[in-house]
Design a protein around this motif. Sequence first.
Motif, PDB file in Angstrom:
ATOM      1  N   VAL A 214      34.912  39.205  43.523  1.00 38.08           N
ATOM      2  CA  VAL A 214      35.457  39.051  44.595  1.00 38.08           C
ATOM      3  C   VAL A 214      36.995  39.229  44.624  1.00 38.08           C
ATOM      4  O   VAL A 214      37.611  38.742  44.056  1.00 38.08           O
ATOM      5  CB  VAL A 214      35.174  37.545  45.364  1.00 38.08           C
TER       6      VAL A 214
ATOM      7  N   ILE B 287      40.167  38.816  46.707  1.00 40.47           N
ATOM      8  CA  ILE B 287      40.552  37.554  47.712  1.00 40.47           C
ATOM      9  C   ILE B 287      42.137  37.960  48.141  1.00 40.47           C
ATOM     10  O   ILE B 287      42.895  38.112  47.415  1.00 40.47           O
ATOM     11  CB  ILE B 287      40.522  36.241  46.963  1.00 40.47           C
TER      12      ILE B 287
ATOM     13  N   CYS C 261      44.656  35.633  50.290  1.00 45.47           N
ATOM     14  CA  CYS C 261      45.286  34.367  50.306  1.00 45.47           C
ATOM     15  C   CYS C 261      46.418  34.366  51.462  1.00 45.47           C
ATOM     16  O   CYS C 261      47.226  35.024  51.820  1.00 45.47           O
ATOM     17  CB  CYS C 261      45.915  33.740  48.995  1.00 45.47           C
TER      18      CYS C 261
ATOM     19  N   VAL D  23      29.147  33.236  48.281  1.00 48.35           N
ATOM     20  CA  VAL D  23      30.596  33.568  48.570  1.00 48.35           C
ATOM     21  C   VAL D  23      30.653  32.770  50.114  1.00 48.35           C
ATOM     22  O   VAL D  23      31.925  32.326  50.072  1.00 48.35           O
ATOM     23  CB  VAL D  23      30.578  35.108  48.768  1.00 48.35           C
TER      24      VAL D  23
ATOM     25  N   VAL E 113      32.941  30.076  48.033  1.00 50.66           N
ATOM     26  CA  VAL E 113      34.413  30.788  47.722  1.00 50.66           C
ATOM     27  C   VAL E 113      35.103  30.626  49.115  1.00 50.66           C
ATOM     28  O   VAL E 113      36.316  30.327  49.305  1.00 50.66           O
ATOM     29  CB  VAL E 113      34.120  32.148  47.412  1.00 50.66           C
ATOM     30  N   GLN E 114      34.843  30.978  50.191  1.00 51.28           N
ATOM     31  CA  GLN E 114      35.221  31.486  51.644  1.00 51.28           C
ATOM     32  C   GLN E 114      35.785  29.895  51.830  1.00 51.28           C
ATOM     33  O   GLN E 114      36.872  29.928  52.928  1.00 51.28           O
ATOM     34  CB  GLN E 114      34.669  32.219  52.563  1.00 51.28           C
TER      35      GLN E 114
ATOM     36  N   ILE F  33      42.329  30.437  51.419  1.00 50.11           N
ATOM     37  CA  ILE F  33      41.446  31.840  51.353  1.00 50.11           C
ATOM     38  C   ILE F  33      41.508  32.548  52.794  1.00 50.11           C
ATOM     39  O   ILE F  33      41.053  31.969  53.681  1.00 50.11           O
ATOM     40  CB  ILE F  33      40.348  31.904  50.753  1.00 50.11           C
TER      41      ILE F  33
ATOM     42  N   THR G  87      37.961  37.926  52.064  1.00 47.21           N
ATOM     43  CA  THR G  87      37.323  38.375  50.809  1.00 47.21           C
ATOM     44  C   THR G  87      36.629  39.640  50.847  1.00 47.21           C
ATOM     45  O   THR G  87      36.144  40.094  51.998  1.00 47.21           O
ATOM     46  CB  THR G  87      36.437  37.224  50.298  1.00 47.21           C
ATOM     47  N   GLN G  88      36.457  40.385  49.924  1.00 44.65           N
ATOM     48  CA  GLN G  88      35.584  41.545  49.629  1.00 44.65           C
ATOM     49  C   GLN G  88      34.685  41.464  48.570  1.00 44.65           C
ATOM     50  O   GLN G  88      35.177  41.219  47.293  1.00 44.65           O
ATOM     51  CB  GLN G  88      36.371  42.738  49.756  1.00 44.65           C
ATOM     52  N   THR G  89      33.477  41.305  48.420  1.00 43.92           N
ATOM     53  CA  THR G  89      32.709  41.362  47.527  1.00 43.92           C
ATOM     54  C   THR G  89      31.956  42.608  46.730  1.00 43.92           C
ATOM     55  O   THR G  89      31.805  43.447  47.642  1.00 43.92           O
ATOM     56  CB  THR G  89      31.376  40.449  47.799  1.00 43.92           C
TER      57      THR G  89
END
Length: 86
Positions: free
Chosen positions: A6, A8, A10, A57, A61-62, A67, A70-72
């Motif tokens: 991922v 990220i 910030c 995610v 994660v998010q 954060i 994101t891009q997975t």
Amino acid sequence: MRQFYVFINCELGHTYDVAASLVDKLDEAPMVHSISGAFDLLAHFGIEDDGDIGRFVNEKVQTIPGIKDTQTIICFNAFTRDRGLG
């Protein structure tokens, strides 16, 4: 294990806090790199084969404070010295 990365972005001034939160709170994140370019961090994750990457995610994660985006990147195969093509 299902492996994925991922990218990220910030909130300004929170990159190191986000990286610390990822490795401290998520056992699924064995490694997080600070990087240059369009993103601030690159995090490697591994979840069980029956795990839902999108839900992971979204929920794990998010939701970490700091954060922004994101891009997975989902991995298909891993090629290593002991597991290659031949």
